[in-house]
Scaffold this motif. Sequence first.
Motif, short mmCIF file in Angstrom:
data_model
loop_
_atom_site.label_atom_id
_atom_site.label_comp_id
_atom_site.label_asym_id
_atom_site.label_seq_id
_atom_site.Cartn_x
_atom_site.Cartn_y
_atom_site.Cartn_z
N LYS A 134 45.35 35.30 31.23
CA LYS A 134 46.37 35.20 32.18
C LYS A 134 46.02 36.07 33.39
O LYS A 134 46.38 35.86 34.56
CB LYS A 134 47.96 35.67 31.63
N ASN B 182 45.53 34.38 37.13
CA ASN B 182 46.32 34.78 38.24
C ASN B 182 45.85 35.22 39.41
O ASN B 182 46.40 35.22 40.58
CB ASN B 182 47.20 36.00 37.76
N THR C 148 50.33 33.75 26.07
CA THR C 148 49.60 33.38 27.21
C THR C 148 49.84 31.87 27.53
O THR C 148 49.33 31.43 28.55
CB THR C 148 48.30 33.71 27.51
N HIS D 271 52.17 30.12 30.07
CA HIS D 271 51.65 30.67 31.35
C HIS D 271 50.77 29.96 32.06
O HIS D 271 50.45 29.58 33.07
CB HIS D 271 51.60 32.04 31.37
#
Length: 78
Positions: A7, A11, A43, A46
Amino acid sequence: NIEGGEKFVINTMSPQQFNEINHIAIACHDFRWKKENNEFFKTKEHITSILTQNGFKTFTRTTGTDYLDDWVYGSQLK
C-alpha cells in the motif's frame, strides 16, 4: 511481494506511472491480518480500489489457499 508494504508503494504512484503498466500482480497479505489480527497486513481491498481507480480490471484467484488467493492481478488494455 513486500510483506504488507504494498500500500505504501502503490500510494506513491502517479497516474502516468499507472498508465505505463499493462499488467500487474501484487501479493497482498490479508491472510496474515486474519491470522495475526494486525491491521498492517490488511491491504487487498485498498490495492484493488487503487488499481480500479486507475483503469485496471482486477481479479483474484479462488484456490482455497489463503496466501495464493490474496494476490491481486490487474490488466488494462490500451
